[in-house]
Structures are given as C-alpha cells and as structure tokens.
Write an enzyme that holds these catalytic residues in place. Structure first.
Site, PDB file in Angstrom:
ATOM      1  CG  ASP A 134     -41.913   0.013 -10.240  1.00  0.00           C
ATOM      2  OD1 ASP A 134     -41.733   1.207  -9.951  1.00  0.00           O
ATOM      3  OD2 ASP A 134     -41.282  -0.915  -9.708  1.00  0.00           O
ATOM      4  CD  GLU A 151     -35.475  -8.472  -6.181  1.00  0.00           C
ATOM      5  OE1 GLU A 151     -35.558  -7.348  -6.705  1.00  0.00           O
ATOM      6  OE2 GLU A 151     -35.123  -8.661  -5.005  1.00  0.00           O
ATOM      7  N   GLY A 183     -37.433   0.650  -9.889  1.00  0.00           N
ATOM      8  CA  GLY A 183     -38.364   1.573 -10.527  1.00  0.00           C
ATOM      9  C   GLY A 183     -37.647   2.454 -11.529  1.00  0.00           C
ATOM     10  CG  MET A 196     -36.447   0.175  -1.675  1.00  0.00           C
ATOM     11  SD  MET A 196     -37.961  -0.572  -0.990  1.00  0.00           S
ATOM     12  CE  MET A 196     -37.793  -0.139   0.746  1.00  0.00           C
ATOM     13  CD  GLU A 197     -33.390  -3.760  -1.666  1.00  0.00           C
ATOM     14  OE1 GLU A 197     -34.463  -3.822  -1.059  1.00  0.00           O
ATOM     15  OE2 GLU A 197     -33.306  -3.614  -2.913  1.00  0.00           O
TER      16      GLU A 197
END
Length: 261
Positions: A220, A15, A81, A196-197
């Site tokens: 995804d 990333e 996602g 997640m962050e």
C-alpha cells in the site's frame, strides 16, 4: 551436533502462507499461545512462527525463537507501506537499516529518535537505527542477483516486474493510513517503507548478537486508501516477499551454522 535452525517470522497468516506450503514439518510446538513450526525448507532447518502484529508481539516471539529453539539467525517476511515515491506496490525492500520511528523523546512537539533501549534523555549519541552487517548484505545481494520475480498485478490491474532494493525501513506501533503521517516519516527519516515489527526484531537480535534480515513487499501507499490497497494486495505482496526469503534461506542458514551454540 544438531544444526542450528533459522527463525522465520511473519505477523499475519497470509504472510506465512507460501513458506508454510513448502515447509517439511517436524511437529508443531505451542508456547504462550503462539504456534512454532520446526521443519526444513529446501533442506535447511527452520522454525516458522506467526507473531501477530506489532513490536511487542514480535519481540516476544523472536526472543522465544532465539532462546527456546536455539535459532542463530532470524528473518522477517511480510508486507509494508510505501514511503519512497520511486517505489511501487509490489516492489521488495530488504532492510539495510531499521529505525523504530516511535521511540525517542518528544521535544518541542517533535520526536527526537534514539536507539531503542537507550534512555531518551539528553543528547542522542548513538545512531537510532540497526544496520545490516555489510558482509551479510553482500551475501544477500549475491544471492538475489539473478532472481526473477513473477509479474505483480498492481493498481489498475496492470502487471509489472517487481523490483528488489535495499533501503531504510521504519517500524512503529501504528498502521499508517494517513498521508500527513506518511509525509512526516519521509521528511524526518527518509525511509523507503514503513511497517510494525522489523525494528523490534532487530533490537532483540542485537542483544543476542544474532543476524537479522527483514524482507518487505510493498502492499500500500501509507495514505488515506492504505486500508483498501492493503486488503487488495496483501496476499500477492506477501507471496512475493516469501519468494525472496526462500532464496535467502541458504544464506542465513550458513550464518546460523557459523554461530556458536
């Protein structure tokens, strides 16, 4: 007076690849095992940092950027996602609201979300989300109005133009590789993307009274095949997000200059 840098975070090395390639470095700094990379991107002072995966790691690195390096605006660049069926792998979501979908109180077998940091007891009186400042949102919209992204080769090898939109991004300490959980997140939060962050960085920035922008390219579909799609599209999606972030660097740098040191 020294220019206040912009802090740019990612979770994974893929990333950060594109932004690292265009960085004019000024010497790395290591703190607590994390690598911080001060320098300039397109003439603007920045500090790049790869935080690792999850909310705690992001909060730690974000706090170090704000406290040790004097960053006065923050941006997260990475992948996510998909939750919204109107979007596709390769599309970009810029968070105008961030919600930590795993923070709150379990009541009757379901999670009641609370604003992170507020004790999750009793009636929830505060919105669970962190919202993007309307003036910053408009400045971002103006900056990307004419941005043309390269065609993204998605599922089946077909190429299409990536779309950029604002939306609600959900954050939690799980990689969503489960259609049932994805459907629950859609039902309970009506989000566009899950990662997640970002919500953790927003929580830290709220305490420092600092602007926070999260840019995610969808890698995804947050279902049973997410681990396959994620691996296949990670680098391409990460690079697409980084192109948008690079366009936003002057916008966030201007905010950084306006913040008192």
């Amino acid at each position: 007076m020294a220019e206040s840098p912009l802090g740019i975070l990612s979770a994974l090395p893929e990333e950060m690849t594109h932004l690292g390639d265009v960085l004019e470095p000024a010497g790395d700094v290591a703190i607590a095992g994390f690598r911080f990379r001060p320098g300039r991107i397109d003439g603007h002072a920045v500090v790049l940092a790869e935080a690792g995966v999850g909310k705690v790691a992001t909060a730690l690195v974000g706090s170090l950027l704000l406290d040790r390096f004097g960053c006065r605006a923050m941006i997260f660049s990475g992948v996510a996602g998909r939750l919204d069926d109107e979007l596709a792998i390769g599309d970009i979501v810029i968070a105008d609201e961030l919600i930590q979908h795993d923070y709150g109180a379990m009541v009757g077998g379901r999670l009641t979300p609370y604003h992170p940091g507020v004790p999750p007891i009793g009636e929830s009186l505060q919105s669970p989300g962190f919202r993007l400042d309307p003036r910053l949102r408009q400045a971002i919209a103006d900056a990307i109005a004419d941005l043309q992204l390269p065609a993204f080769e998605g599922v089946g090898g077909s190429a299409r133009a990536s779309r950029i939109s604002f939306g609600r991004i959900l954050s939690g300490d799980q990689f969503v590789n489960c259609a049932a959980m994805r459907d629950r997140l859609v039902r309970d939060f009506n989000g566009q993307a899950v990662e997640m962050e970002g919500g953790a960085l927003a929580q830290v920035c709220e305490r420092f009274d600092t602007g926070c922008v999260v840019v995610r390219c969808l890698s995804d579909l947050a279902g049973e095949d997410s681990h396959i799609d994620f691996a296949a599209f990670l680098l391409g999606a990460a690079n697409a997000a980084a192109i948008v972030v690079r366009r936003l660097v002057p916008v966030l740098a201007a905010q950084a200059r306006s913040m008192p040191r």
